[in-house]
Write a protein that holds these residues in place. Structure first.
Motif, PDB file in Angstrom:
ATOM      1  N   SER A  75       0.705  -1.145  -0.040  1.00  0.00           N
ATOM      2  CA  SER A  75       0.034  -0.036   0.125  1.00  0.00           C
ATOM      3  C   SER A  75       1.005   1.301   0.037  1.00  0.00           C
ATOM      4  O   SER A  75       2.167   1.129   0.518  1.00  0.00           O
ATOM      5  N   ALA A  76       0.365   2.391  -0.527  1.00  0.00           N
ATOM      6  CA  ALA A  76       1.109   3.599  -0.546  1.00  0.00           C
ATOM      7  C   ALA A  76       1.112   4.149   0.936  1.00  0.00           C
ATOM      8  O   ALA A  76       0.043   4.231   1.526  1.00  0.00           O
ATOM      9  N   LYS A  77       2.128   4.712   1.347  1.00  0.00           N
ATOM     10  CA  LYS A  77       1.739   5.266   2.535  1.00  0.00           C
ATOM     11  C   LYS A  77       1.395   6.714   2.423  1.00  0.00           C
ATOM     12  O   LYS A  77       1.721   7.571   1.975  1.00  0.00           O
ATOM     13  N   PRO A  78       0.272   7.057   3.473  1.00  0.00           N
ATOM     14  CA  PRO A  78      -0.327   8.410   3.432  1.00  0.00           C
ATOM     15  C   PRO A  78       0.719   9.448   3.959  1.00  0.00           C
ATOM     16  O   PRO A  78       1.433   8.973   4.743  1.00  0.00           O
ATOM     17  N   ALA A  79       0.490  10.487   3.568  1.00  0.00           N
ATOM     18  CA  ALA A  79       1.394  11.454   4.196  1.00  0.00           C
ATOM     19  C   ALA A  79       1.022  11.899   5.747  1.00  0.00           C
ATOM     20  O   ALA A  79      -0.241  11.859   6.171  1.00  0.00           O
ATOM     21  N   ALA A  80       2.194  12.011   6.301  1.00  0.00           N
ATOM     22  CA  ALA A  80       2.083  11.920   8.038  1.00  0.00           C
ATOM     23  C   ALA A  80       1.306  13.188   8.397  1.00  0.00           C
ATOM     24  O   ALA A  80       1.300  14.452   7.756  1.00  0.00           O
ATOM     25  N   GLY A  81       0.473  13.064   9.272  1.00  0.00           N
ATOM     26  CA  GLY A  81      -0.160  14.235   9.780  1.00  0.00           C
ATOM     27  C   GLY A  81      -1.034  13.830  11.111  1.00  0.00           C
ATOM     28  O   GLY A  81      -1.428  12.818  11.300  1.00  0.00           O
ATOM     29  N   LYS A  82      -1.606  14.775  11.832  1.00  0.00           N
ATOM     30  CA  LYS A  82      -2.430  14.614  12.714  1.00  0.00           C
ATOM     31  C   LYS A  82      -3.739  14.615  12.624  1.00  0.00           C
ATOM     32  O   LYS A  82      -4.338  15.601  11.819  1.00  0.00           O
ATOM     33  N   SER A  83      -4.387  13.665  12.927  1.00  0.00           N
ATOM     34  CA  SER A  83      -6.149  13.780  12.539  1.00  0.00           C
ATOM     35  C   SER A  83      -6.691  13.759  13.936  1.00  0.00           C
ATOM     36  O   SER A  83      -6.494  13.268  14.881  1.00  0.00           O
ATOM     37  N   THR A  84      -8.116  14.233  13.909  1.00  0.00           N
ATOM     38  CA  THR A  84      -8.961  14.710  15.074  1.00  0.00           C
ATOM     39  C   THR A  84     -10.202  13.906  14.909  1.00  0.00           C
ATOM     40  O   THR A  84     -11.135  14.014  15.724  1.00  0.00           O
ATOM     41  N   SER A  85     -10.061  13.403  13.866  1.00  0.00           N
ATOM     42  CA  SER A  85     -11.526  12.649  13.312  1.00  0.00           C
ATOM     43  C   SER A  85     -11.555  11.232  14.271  1.00  0.00           C
ATOM     44  O   SER A  85     -13.007  10.775  14.143  1.00  0.00           O
ATOM     45  N   GLY A  86     -10.872  10.636  14.843  1.00  0.00           N
ATOM     46  CA  GLY A  86     -11.027   9.450  15.459  1.00  0.00           C
ATOM     47  C   GLY A  86     -11.245   8.238  14.465  1.00  0.00           C
ATOM     48  O   GLY A  86     -11.589   7.112  14.952  1.00  0.00           O
ATOM     49  N   HIS A 130       2.387  25.890  -2.446  1.00  0.00           N
ATOM     50  CA  HIS A 130       2.112  25.621  -0.881  1.00  0.00           C
ATOM     51  C   HIS A 130       3.273  24.338  -0.543  1.00  0.00           C
ATOM     52  O   HIS A 130       3.862  24.310   0.532  1.00  0.00           O
ATOM     53  N   HIS A 131       2.889  23.365  -1.528  1.00  0.00           N
ATOM     54  CA  HIS A 131       3.617  22.156  -0.917  1.00  0.00           C
ATOM     55  C   HIS A 131       5.350  22.386  -0.907  1.00  0.00           C
ATOM     56  O   HIS A 131       6.007  21.999  -0.017  1.00  0.00           O
ATOM     57  N   LEU A 132       5.731  23.303  -1.760  1.00  0.00           N
ATOM     58  CA  LEU A 132       7.256  23.527  -1.692  1.00  0.00           C
ATOM     59  C   LEU A 132       7.579  24.565  -0.744  1.00  0.00           C
ATOM     60  O   LEU A 132       8.645  24.381   0.029  1.00  0.00           O
ATOM     61  N   GLU A 133       6.502  25.193  -0.422  1.00  0.00           N
ATOM     62  CA  GLU A 133       6.966  26.186   0.723  1.00  0.00           C
ATOM     63  C   GLU A 133       6.912  25.421   2.127  1.00  0.00           C
ATOM     64  O   GLU A 133       7.815  25.514   2.854  1.00  0.00           O
ATOM     65  N   HIS A 134       5.981  24.493   2.355  1.00  0.00           N
ATOM     66  CA  HIS A 134       6.010  23.740   3.385  1.00  0.00           C
ATOM     67  C   HIS A 134       7.012  22.670   3.557  1.00  0.00           C
ATOM     68  O   HIS A 134       7.422  22.150   4.437  1.00  0.00           O
ATOM     69  N   LYS A 135       7.134  22.303   2.451  1.00  0.00           N
ATOM     70  CA  LYS A 135       8.364  21.277   2.336  1.00  0.00           C
ATOM     71  C   LYS A 135       9.803  21.926   2.944  1.00  0.00           C
ATOM     72  O   LYS A 135      10.537  21.002   3.493  1.00  0.00           O
ATOM     73  N   ALA A 136      10.057  23.297   2.639  1.00  0.00           N
ATOM     74  CA  ALA A 136      11.148  23.728   3.042  1.00  0.00           C
ATOM     75  C   ALA A 136      11.202  24.476   4.218  1.00  0.00           C
ATOM     76  O   ALA A 136      12.174  24.371   5.227  1.00  0.00           O
ATOM     77  N   GLN A 137       9.975  24.729   4.836  1.00  0.00           N
ATOM     78  CA  GLN A 137       9.851  25.693   6.052  1.00  0.00           C
ATOM     79  C   GLN A 137       8.834  24.614   7.111  1.00  0.00           C
ATOM     80  O   GLN A 137       8.730  25.081   8.259  1.00  0.00           O
ATOM     81  N   GLY A 138       8.194  23.655   6.872  1.00  0.00           N
ATOM     82  CA  GLY A 138       7.155  22.821   7.419  1.00  0.00           C
ATOM     83  C   GLY A 138       5.924  23.320   7.318  1.00  0.00           C
ATOM     84  O   GLY A 138       5.639  24.607   7.080  1.00  0.00           O
ATOM     85  N   GLY A 139       4.971  22.524   7.339  1.00  0.00           N
ATOM     86  CA  GLY A 139       3.477  22.935   6.884  1.00  0.00           C
ATOM     87  C   GLY A 139       2.746  21.458   6.643  1.00  0.00           C
ATOM     88  O   GLY A 139       3.387  20.418   6.270  1.00  0.00           O
ATOM     89  N   PRO A 140       1.470  21.680   6.550  1.00  0.00           N
ATOM     90  CA  PRO A 140       0.714  20.663   6.331  1.00  0.00           C
ATOM     91  C   PRO A 140       0.685  19.935   5.157  1.00  0.00           C
ATOM     92  O   PRO A 140       0.336  18.758   4.790  1.00  0.00           O
ATOM     93  N   LEU A 141       1.200  20.663   4.139  1.00  0.00           N
ATOM     94  CA  LEU A 141       1.320  19.918   2.705  1.00  0.00           C
ATOM     95  C   LEU A 141       2.805  19.410   2.291  1.00  0.00           C
ATOM     96  O   LEU A 141       2.965  18.998   1.162  1.00  0.00           O
ATOM     97  N   LYS A 142       3.641  19.452   3.343  1.00  0.00           N
ATOM     98  CA  LYS A 142       5.001  19.136   2.998  1.00  0.00           C
ATOM     99  C   LYS A 142       5.116  17.517   2.487  1.00  0.00           C
ATOM    100  O   LYS A 142       5.873  17.324   1.682  1.00  0.00           O
ATOM    101  N   ASN A 143       4.311  16.569   2.882  1.00  0.00           N
ATOM    102  CA  ASN A 143       4.415  15.258   2.343  1.00  0.00           C
ATOM    103  C   ASN A 143       2.978  14.884   1.715  1.00  0.00           C
ATOM    104  O   ASN A 143       2.694  13.738   1.726  1.00  0.00           O
TER     105      ASN A 143
END
Length: 237
Positions: A40-51, A198-211
């Motif tokens: 399976s492909a690994k989803p981008a890392a991130g925090k979910s509050t959905s449960g 946004h992806h490139l900005e977040h990849k360089a500086q950190g942010g939700p779209l980095k991965n």
């Protein structure tokens, strides 16, 4: 869903307009059965509050511990412009979805194991972005909701269908699909070009779209999103 299917996973005949190395629009890279059946492909890392339940991914062939990534949303690619494959038009836009009975359709024709596994991981009520792909200006146009969880894709058994698979057996189907229903159009069209900035900005500086998998696994027509990724994209409306 009216025949023919518009979920396409075979190699695109023409170069992809949004990502040169990708075969987009409900189209995905061809993969070997032996290599991909259990992957399976690994989803981008991130925090979910959905449960929602954690999705587990097996590590590479070299071995190691399983990693857990929480997902709760999705991105589904579809071709909004006419394109013939074996004489069949695979076009299916969000307007085509809205024209379906009850604005609902089955998401069939997926013939990539990673994407299939994502379909099988979808839960009732989860939402996904509807993404127009392989077109002049690709991007997110609307939101749909999973209204039926994964079940066997009937097109794999239809010898007359574009996506017939002679290797699949009814007692052990290879391919699955879900049903999705139109929720709403996004307040504005969100183009791939803007998401990439946004992806490139977040990849360089950190942010939700980095991965974000849209850029890490470009060819997959079914992709997972974390809560943070989904919320950030909505904030762009």
């Amino acid at each position: 869903m009216p025949w023919p299917s518009r979920k396409r996973d075979k190699a695109a005949a023409a170069a992809d307009k949004e990502e040169p190395d990708a075969k987009m629009a409900k189209s995905e890279e061809k993969t070997s059965d032996k290599q991909e059946d259990e992957k399976s492909a690994k989803p981008a890392a991130g925090k979910s509050t959905s449960g929602w339940k954690n999705w587990k991914k097996k590590t590479s062939e070299s071995g190691g511990e399983e990693s857990k990534v929480t997902y709760c949303h999705w991105l589904l690619k579809s071709e909004p412009e006419s394109r013939l494959e074996k004489g069949v038009d695979v076009k299916f836009s969000i307007d085509d979805l809205k024209a379906q009975p009850n604005q609902t359709t089955c998401w069939d024709g997926v013939r990539n194991y990673q994407a299939r596994n994502f379909l099988r991981s979808m839960k009732l009520g989860q939402q996904a972005f509807f993404y127009h792909s392989n077109c002049k200006e690709p991007g997110i146009v609307g939101i749909v909701e999973v209204v039926k969880e994964a079940y066997p894709d009937h097109t794999q058994f239809d010898k007359k269908h574009l996506y017939y698979d002679s290797t699949s057996r009814k007692e052990n189907p290879k391919w699955s699909m879900v049903d999705v229903q139109f929720v709403r159009m996004t307040k504005r069209f969100i183009p791939l070009s803007e998401l990439k900035v946004h992806h490139l900005e977040h990849k360089a500086q950190g942010g939700p779209l980095k991965n974000m998998m849209l850029f890490a696994k470009q060819r997959l027509s079914v992709q997972p999103l974390t809560q943070e990724e989904f919320d950030f994209v909505l904030s762009l409306e």
